[in-house]
Motif scaffolding. Sequence first.
Motif, short mmCIF file in Angstrom:
data_model
loop_
_atom_site.label_atom_id
_atom_site.label_comp_id
_atom_site.label_asym_id
_atom_site.label_seq_id
_atom_site.Cartn_x
_atom_site.Cartn_y
_atom_site.Cartn_z
N GLN A 193 30.30 -2.48 53.33
CA GLN A 193 31.24 -3.96 53.72
C GLN A 193 32.90 -3.46 52.40
OE1 GLN A 193 29.66 -6.50 50.89
NE2 GLN A 193 27.84 -6.91 52.51
N ASN A 194 33.17 -2.60 51.35
CA ASN A 194 34.09 -1.84 50.78
C ASN A 194 34.60 -0.70 51.44
OD1 ASN A 194 33.46 -4.02 48.83
ND2 ASN A 194 33.00 -2.52 47.19
N GLY A 195 34.24 -0.15 52.83
CA GLY A 195 33.79 0.45 53.58
C GLY A 195 34.67 2.08 53.19
N ILE A 254 29.40 9.06 55.75
CA ILE A 254 28.95 8.16 55.55
C ILE A 254 29.29 6.80 57.12
CG2 ILE A 254 29.93 7.32 53.69
CD1 ILE A 254 26.08 6.86 54.64
N LYS A 255 30.98 7.47 56.60
CA LYS A 255 31.40 6.18 57.93
C LYS A 255 30.95 6.86 59.17
CE LYS A 255 35.42 5.61 54.12
NZ LYS A 255 36.96 6.12 54.55
N GLU A 269 27.40 13.36 51.48
CA GLU A 269 28.05 13.10 52.79
C GLU A 269 29.40 11.60 52.70
OE1 GLU A 269 23.09 13.17 54.97
OE2 GLU A 269 23.96 11.03 53.84
N TYR A 270 28.69 11.13 51.63
CA TYR A 270 30.08 9.89 51.18
C TYR A 270 31.43 10.64 50.88
CZ TYR A 270 32.02 6.40 48.56
OH TYR A 270 33.34 5.47 47.85
N LEU A 325 23.85 0.57 61.71
CA LEU A 325 23.94 -0.71 60.52
C LEU A 325 23.74 0.28 59.79
CD1 LEU A 325 22.77 -3.98 62.58
CD2 LEU A 325 25.18 -3.37 62.02
N PRO A 326 23.70 -0.73 58.18
CA PRO A 326 24.33 0.36 56.93
C PRO A 326 22.67 0.52 57.30
CG PRO A 326 24.99 -1.74 57.10
CD PRO A 326 25.02 -1.97 58.39
#
Length: 251
Positions: free
Chosen positions: A249-251, A82-83, A76-77, A90-91
């Motif tokens: 947070q890191n996008g 995931i984005k 997914e990442y 929310l995460p």
Amino acid sequence: MKGFFLQDLKRSFLNKGFFAGLFAVTWILVSAAFHVPLNGSRSSYFIMIEVFAASGFTPFAAIFPGLAYASAFCEEYNSGYIKMMYSRMLPGKFALTRIVTVALSGGTMLAIPFIIVLSIVYCFGIPGIPTGSDKGLMAGTALVFYIENYGEWYIFLWKVILGFLFGCIWALAGLAFAVWLPNRYVALIAPFVLYEAMWLVLGELSALNPMYLMRGDDLNNYPLSGFIECIYILLASFAVIWGLKRRYQNG
């Protein structure tokens, strides 16, 4: 949120990894059961000890729970999925959903084989406190108290619960590694390496050694073993949530 949870829960069970792990664990434990006397001549507790010892399952138990769904995050990442999910929720919500589904699939993968093999143990073994050639197996343990006050079902139930919680721990450990290092092989192998390292470092410290917690007998207290396993589940969940928020947070 509810729709995503149900979809994610379905995906966590209906995949090749889950069924492969389920079949492997069942085969290992059940095949070991047929290498001990099942003619009603030995106590259920003796057969139980022999099954888990002869199968060689315990030293490698941490490998299986993560096969189901822990490494799915890596795909997914890397695919950007995931984005898209972060744009919809929310995460924290995503993390909670994924923690629950991964834990349930990993725990169930061990709970079902445990139910099967323990059913064999109690069907073909002599119930109650061991007598005859098996006399003394439970000497000095809380198992005598459990059987006398609650019955065999209490031990059966706690063995399944401890196995389920153990599966939850190491499925979530796989997810935590996947979140921090999104590589499928890391997510599958790293939990086993951590498990072996904890076994060696913690040694005979049965209150913390996950291998002993799964059995429950070494700590001589099933509820306490379950409680400590729940603490490990919370620690693994915290690592997952922290990692997912970092990714967000890191996008």
